[in-house]
Write an enzyme that holds these catalytic residues in place. Structure first.
Site, PDB file in Angstrom:
ATOM      1  CB  THR A 374      -0.891  -0.100   1.267  1.00 50.97           C
ATOM      2  OG1 THR A 374      -1.730  -1.247   1.132  1.00 50.97           O
ATOM      3  CG2 THR A 374      -1.719   1.106   1.560  1.00 50.97           C
ATOM      4  CB  SER A 446      -4.996  -2.251   8.614  1.00 53.26           C
ATOM      5  OG  SER A 446      -5.494  -3.477   9.032  1.00 53.26           O
ATOM      6  N   GLY A 466       1.528  -1.365   4.903  1.00 52.30           N
ATOM      7  CA  GLY A 466       2.021  -2.441   5.767  1.00 52.30           C
ATOM      8  C   GLY A 466       0.965  -3.441   6.202  1.00 52.30           C
TER       9      GLY A 466
END
Ligand code: GLY
Length: 562
Positions: A374, A446, A466
């Site tokens: 990402t 996330s 991550g």
């Protein structure tokens, strides 16, 4: 034992620790700053600021530039989240996360005979993609806050795609490593594939089809991507690989302005992303859990500090597993999770003498495996407007499918759903009902783009890629500044550790914990597992002396200011 030692040695070799000469001198800029994962994208953002563009203008230009120069994760075929704070204190967040196509079904990645998840079906190829949100997101962000004309913001990316840019050593390595994958999913070729020899440092990557797509977006805005020739190419690419995204899905896609999540850590106000990202709630929960401990006295990455952070992470990730999903489909108990009282209760069964085993922590279930590719970028402009964007294709180069005729990569974000809710997936992880696949639903994320205020004024802009480590990497970067008094660069370069409830292990980067801290944790029953670098955190700090940037030394990341 021997295997563990060899593994550890390989990780040490692989990981180039940040050292003093990697870290730029501590410089301050009075006017504006851009921090991104690629030097060319940072240059684009800075040029837009210098032209009189505001932080949103620069962010839009950077998003499109990253789709060209950082195809690992920069994208127009993926999605993301933006946290915005205007110079006068106005805050907002934009959710341009991908959505499941209307034809998606709960069990679409399961073998109909065995009921088990089919290896890689949600990860690679045409069926792995959600409906892309990035272009709609940029159009909406620009319409609400942008200052320069839309067309101006697309020009740098078009130029980089049309005339090419020189790739870095890291990019050459990653592209070469994926050669077989690109061939498998793109048999008629892609600009990312060097057919005969291998890519090397300094080679020029030209993406002609992508430049044409960007020209369509420049000329027609949203319609240049979700309709017309680009959309036709996308749908025929999807059909070629038996995917399920339809023209109707493209027509229906809308990014959404959502109310930011806010909370306090001491006298700092945290402004962050609400669901469908779990990141914002989890970050505030983590900060609440450690707020009353003397972290500054104990020291960064030192025994008691690591222990209390790990125990907080264990509990918060267990909550994430059970309680979080797309709020348009699932009632996330946000107020309770964010209550300081609740976090205090959660930490009550923590014992300084021994690690709390993860199986004792939670009645709840879920851990959805997430990929780590990402990218994050931060922008602050002269007026003090600030943007924090995390954007993704999910895996490295997403689904690996490049849309033929349009030259852009499609995401594999469908893998962020719980492919098989309620029972362990292929990796021994379990998924929850809240994040089960449903038509038009957004998959849980996330990503944790965040902005922090001190005494009502802009103080810090932060975020990282991550996968599951995003939340803990942001948590550590924030504490590195707020508690351990590190500069922006030190805060992002400092080695990291991570616990995510399941598996019940503390994952550590090389040199993250010294021998004495490792012994302390081992004695209390913590399992410590070395692993490759986590995340690529980007930070901008607003200090009385000016803006200070931190670009992660784990990648080619670059901070520029003026
Ligand atoms: N695809 C990674 C995330 O959204 O968290």
């Amino acid at each position: 034992m021997k295997t563990t030692l060899i593994y550890f040695y390989l990780i040490v070799l692989y990981f180039k620790p940040a050292n003093a000469q990697d870290i730029p001198a501590n410089v301050y800029y009075p006017n504006g700053m851009v921090v991104t994962a690629h030097p060319e994208a940072s240059k684009v953002g800075l040029a837009i600021l210098k032209k009189g563009g505001n932080a949103i203008d620069a962010a839009v230009a950077v998003q499109f530039a990253l789709a060209v120069v950082y195809p690992n994760a920069g994208n127009i075929g993926g999605g993301g989240f933006m946290v915005y704070r205007g110079a006068k204190g106005e805050i907002s967040t934009l959710d341009f996360r991908e959505k499941a196509p209307a034809l998606a079904t709960r069990n679409m990645y399961l073998d109909s005979t065995t009921g088990n998840a089919i290896v890689d079906k949600s990860l690679y190829g045409h069926l792995a993609s959600g409906v892309p949100g990035s272009v709609d997101g940029m159009v909406k962000a620009h319409a609400k806050y942008g200052k320069l004309p839309w067309q101006t913001l697309l020009l740098p990316a078009i130029k980089l795609a049309k005339y090419g840019f020189k790739i870095t050593a890291m990019q050459a390595k990653e592209l070469n490593k994926n050669k077989a994958n690109f061939l498998k999913y793109n048999p008629s070729g892609t600009a990312l594939l060097k057919q005969i020899d291998d890519w090397k440092l300094g080679d020029t990557l030209i993406q002609t089809q992508l430049s044409q797509t960007l020209i369509a977006i420049k000329n027609k805005g949203r319609a240049g991507f979700y309709q017309g020739k680009v959309a036709k190419c996308l749908i025929s690419e999807i059909n070629r690989g038996q995917g399920i995204i339809s023209q109707k899905d493209l027509n229906n896609y809308q990014s959404i302005w959502r109310k930011p999540i806010t909370g306090f850590y001491k006298n700092y106000k945290i402004i962050t992303m609400p669901p469908p990202s779990s990141g914002g709630i989890a970050l505030i929960q983590l900060l609440h859990a450690v707020e009353n401990y003397p972290l500054a006295k104990w020291g960064a990455n030192k025994d008691s500090t690591v222990q209390i952070m790990v125990e907080a992470e264990r509990r918060v990730y267990a909550d994430r597993a059970t309680h979080m999903g797309d709020p348009d489909f699932y009632a996330v108990p946000q107020a309770q999770l964010l209550a300081k009282k609740y976090q205090k209760q959660r930490m009550q069964n923590f014992n300084w003498n021994a690690a709390t085993p993860s199986h004792m922590v939670k009645a709840g279930e879920l851990w959805a495996r997430q990929s780590e590719e990402t990218t994050h970028f931060c922008v602050v402009d002269k007026q003090g407007n600030a943007v924090s964007i995390t954007t993704t294709l999910n895996g490295l180069y997403g689904s690996l499918v490049v849309v033929s005729g349009a030259g852009f990569l499609l995401n594999n974000e469908m893998d962020d759903f719980s492919v098989k809710p309620g029972s362990p997936n292929l990796y021994g992880l379990v998924g929850g009902e809240a994040n089960a696949i449903a038509p038009n639903k957004r998959m849980l994320s996330s990503m944790t783009p965040t902005i922090i205020e001190q005494a009502g004024k802009l103080f810090m802009v932060v975020g990282t890629p991550g996968g599951s480590t995003i939340i803990t990497s942001v948590f550590q970067a924030v504490l590195n500044v707020l508690e351990f008094n590190k500069t922006a660069q030190q805060a992002v370069s400092f080695p990291r550790f991570h616990h995510q409830w399941l598996p019940d292990e503390v994952f550590v980067e090389h040199n993250a914990l010294n021998d004495s801290t490792q012994n302390y944790l081992n004695q209390k029953g913590y399992k410590i597992t070395p692993r490759e670098p986590m995340g690529r955190v980007e930070v901008i700090l607003k200090t009385p002396k000016g803006l200070q940037g931190g670009a992660d030394t784990r990648g080619d990341d670059c901070s520029l200011g003026y």
